[in-house]
Design an enzyme around this catalytic site. Structure first.
Site, PDB file in Angstrom:
ATOM      1  N   GLY A 252       0.772  -1.236   0.000  1.00 48.80           N
ATOM      2  CA  GLY A 252       0.000   0.000   0.000  1.00 48.80           C
ATOM      3  C   GLY A 252       0.801   1.282   0.000  1.00 48.80           C
ATOM      4  O   GLY A 252       0.221   2.366  -0.131  1.00 48.80           O
ATOM      5  N   GLU A 286       4.354  -6.553   1.648  1.00 49.51           N
ATOM      6  CA  GLU A 286       3.817  -6.844   0.313  1.00 49.51           C
ATOM      7  C   GLU A 286       3.756  -5.609  -0.586  1.00 49.51           C
ATOM      8  O   GLU A 286       2.701  -5.263  -1.088  1.00 49.51           O
ATOM      9  CB  GLU A 286       2.402  -7.419   0.443  1.00 49.51           C
ATOM     10  CG  GLU A 286       2.299  -8.664   1.299  1.00 49.51           C
ATOM     11  CD  GLU A 286       0.856  -9.117   1.527  1.00 49.51           C
ATOM     12  OE1 GLU A 286       0.657 -10.300   1.823  1.00 49.51           O
ATOM     13  OE2 GLU A 286      -0.071  -8.282   1.414  1.00 49.51           O
ATOM     14  N   GLY A 288       3.731  -3.453  -3.821  1.00 50.21           N
ATOM     15  CA  GLY A 288       3.513  -3.674  -5.249  1.00 50.21           C
ATOM     16  C   GLY A 288       3.869  -2.390  -5.986  1.00 50.21           C
ATOM     17  O   GLY A 288       4.975  -2.223  -6.505  1.00 50.21           O
ATOM     18  N   ARG A 289       2.917  -1.458  -5.938  1.00 46.02           N
ATOM     19  CA  ARG A 289       3.078  -0.181  -6.620  1.00 46.02           C
ATOM     20  C   ARG A 289       4.438   0.484  -6.345  1.00 46.02           C
ATOM     21  O   ARG A 289       5.086   0.972  -7.268  1.00 46.02           O
ATOM     22  CB  ARG A 289       1.972   0.771  -6.148  1.00 46.02           C
ATOM     23  CG  ARG A 289       1.931   2.109  -6.848  1.00 46.02           C
ATOM     24  CD  ARG A 289       0.955   3.050  -6.141  1.00 46.02           C
ATOM     25  NE  ARG A 289      -0.333   2.448  -5.901  1.00 46.02           N
ATOM     26  CZ  ARG A 289      -1.340   2.451  -6.764  1.00 46.02           C
ATOM     27  NH1 ARG A 289      -1.215   3.058  -7.925  1.00 46.02           N
ATOM     28  NH2 ARG A 289      -2.479   1.856  -6.468  1.00 46.02           N
ATOM     29  N   TYR A 329      -9.894   5.174 -11.717  1.00 41.58           N
ATOM     30  CA  TYR A 329      -9.612   5.853 -10.441  1.00 41.58           C
ATOM     31  C   TYR A 329      -9.462   7.367 -10.581  1.00 41.58           C
ATOM     32  O   TYR A 329      -8.990   8.010  -9.636  1.00 41.58           O
ATOM     33  CB  TYR A 329      -8.295   5.343  -9.833  1.00 41.58           C
ATOM     34  CG  TYR A 329      -8.090   3.862  -9.763  1.00 41.58           C
ATOM     35  CD1 TYR A 329      -9.050   3.020  -9.195  1.00 41.58           C
ATOM     36  CD2 TYR A 329      -6.911   3.288 -10.234  1.00 41.58           C
ATOM     37  CE1 TYR A 329      -8.828   1.665  -9.106  1.00 41.58           C
ATOM     38  CE2 TYR A 329      -6.685   1.929 -10.148  1.00 41.58           C
ATOM     39  CZ  TYR A 329      -7.650   1.117  -9.581  1.00 41.58           C
ATOM     40  OH  TYR A 329      -7.414  -0.219  -9.490  1.00 41.58           O
ATOM     41  N   CYS A 355     -14.394   3.821 -27.807  1.00 43.99           N
ATOM     42  CA  CYS A 355     -15.734   4.417 -27.824  1.00 43.99           C
ATOM     43  C   CYS A 355     -16.351   4.428 -26.432  1.00 43.99           C
ATOM     44  O   CYS A 355     -17.273   3.667 -26.130  1.00 43.99           O
ATOM     45  CB  CYS A 355     -16.603   3.661 -28.816  1.00 43.99           C
ATOM     46  SG  CYS A 355     -15.892   3.740 -30.456  1.00 43.99           S
TER      47      CYS A 355
END
Ligand SMILES: *Cc1c(COP(=O)(O)O)cnc(C)c1O
Length: 426
Positions: A252, A286, A288-289, A329, A355
């Site tokens: 996070g 953990e 990630g980002r 987001y 579209c």
């Protein structure tokens, strides 16, 4: 004369009026591999890893045997997983597909943790067959299913309860996971009962807790509350005679997309130490980002421009199928022309060809004049970029390119409609 030119700087940088990645010109990448393509800098991924490792895990007592499990969903490309595997990473997975990728990248099952609110029986079975480090259990029903599947295989499943601490992570609602109204985890009040129940399940070794309250966190406060809640749970569970050996502190940690104030990793490490440092548990992280977001860009070309009485549109050959974050987001990404223009900026909306009115990368953005054929980079898209791409509007899945030591290699070729048509009967 030196035959050994200085190594190029890590990451993405402008030189003589155009952008490069680790010594390779973006214009060359576009010519060789086409657009839209994701471009990754191996050096930036390593830097982010070293940063996290040095400031967080290395600052903890070795007694915690801290383990960094890269959250595979942020960027599951095999080349990315192999890069982190070589640095000692484990994997945080949310499906058997991610299990396959992690194992193929050389990450051993001993370093794999499995989260997710809806693990299917076949996924649990595959993880049991490989003997993963931990299932992060998200319901009583799942706990019983894991125990039954383990019993049938005559193995022991190692598990942690994923706690939902009912804390607002202070992030976008769609990436918040630690509120009571979110589907994730089990509320604190139910945890003791579940540990008691697990004692009757000999195929289950329930000896951990995990927490993950959301993504792109930029404040320490919610994490402080979550870790304090974990501490209280550990103490009270131990009082009831339960064994706790592992704490999984989730991911996070946010990155700067638009100059956001960020979590200071040293303060984060201090917070971990303060709350759970004396509990004698193994600690799992953990991220990630944090490890990949800044290490990737989406390289794309202007197809057309058009103006009406209220707006100037720049239409790219990348779209929301390649990069969903802005549509999903409302996320901000810098948009940078590959060749520097010294002309007054114009106010434009940067859009894709799909579209959908949601297919917008930026509204009211001030950019130098762009014309068809110009290359632009959508910045900070190494996390949740390619991993969320899809083929909506029967578009290609974008290519992915890894650049390292002044060399570029294709780490996923674009997947075309012709490729996908193979799976539909004639
Ligand atoms: C997505 C996820 C992560 C990684 O989140 P980041 O914000 O990318 O660090 C970690 N743990 C769990 C359980 C997740 O679902």
């Amino acid at each position: 004369m030196s035959t050994n030119p200085a190594a190029p700087p890590p990451g993405f940088y402008a030189q003589n009026g155009q952008f490069f990645c680790e010594g390779v010109a973006m214009t060359d990448l576009a010519a060789q591999f086409g657009t839209p393509s994701y471009v990754y800098s191996a050096a930036l991924m390593r830097q982010a890893w070293q940063n996290f490792h040095r400031q967080v895990t290395a600052s903890l007592s070795p007694a915690h045997a801290p383990l960094i499990c890269f959250a595979v969903k942020a960027n599951p490309n095999l080349a990315v997983l192999r890069l982190f595997a070589a640095l000692g990473a484990g994997a945080d997975i949310v499906s058997s597909g991610e299990l396959q990728r992690a194992l193929k990248a050389g990450i051993t099952a001993e370093k794999i943790v499995f989260a997710g609110v809806g693990k299917r029986d076949d996924e649990i079975a595959a993880a049991l067959d490989h003997g993963i480090l931990q299932f992060s259990v998200e319901s009583v029903e799942e706990l019983q299913r894991i125990a039954a599947l383990a019993a049938a295989k005559n193995v022991t499943a190692r598990a942690a309860i994923r706690v939902n601490p009912d804390i607002d992570g202070g992030t976008h609602a769609k990436i918040s996971t630690g509120n009571k109204h979110n589907k994730f985890g089990i509320e604190q009040a139910q945890v003791a009962e579940i540990f008691a129940h697990a004692r009757q399940l000999p195929s289950l070794q329930l000896d951990g807790l995990s927490v993950h309250i959301g993504s792109q966190l930029t404040e320490l406060k919610p994490l402080a509350l979550a870790f304090a809640a974990l501490r209280q749970l550990v103490l009270s569970l131990r009082q009831s005679g339960h064994r706790l050996t592992r704490l999984d502190l989730g991911g996070g940690i946010g990155v700067s997309y638009r100059g956001e104030k960020l979590i200071d990793l040293a303060a984060y490490a201090a917070l971990v130490n303060e709350n759970v440092g004396d509990l004698g548990c193994r600690l799992i992280f953990e991220p990630g980002r944090f490890l990949v977001a800044k290490a990737g860009i989406l390289l794309t070309r202007v197809i057309a421009t058009k103006a009406n009485s209220s707006r100037n549109f720049v239409i790219l050959d990348a779209a929301m199928n390649d990069l969903m974050r802005p549509a999903l987001y409302d996320s901000y990404h810098d948009i940078v022309p590959v060749v520097t223009r010294h002309a007054p900026p114009q106010r434009v909306d940067v859009v894709g060809p799909v579209c959908e009115s949601a297919d917008i990368f930026a509204e009211h953005r001030h950019l130098p004049p762009l014309t068809p054929g110009d290359l632009v980079m959508i910045a900070d898209t190494g996390a949740y970029g390619a991993s969320m791409s899809n083929s909506y509007n029967s578009r290609h899945l974008p290519a992915e390119i890894m650049v390292e030591d002044s060399k570029a290699r294709l780490v996923r070729r674009a997947i075309s409609t012709l490729d996908l048509l193979q799976f539909e009967p004639d």
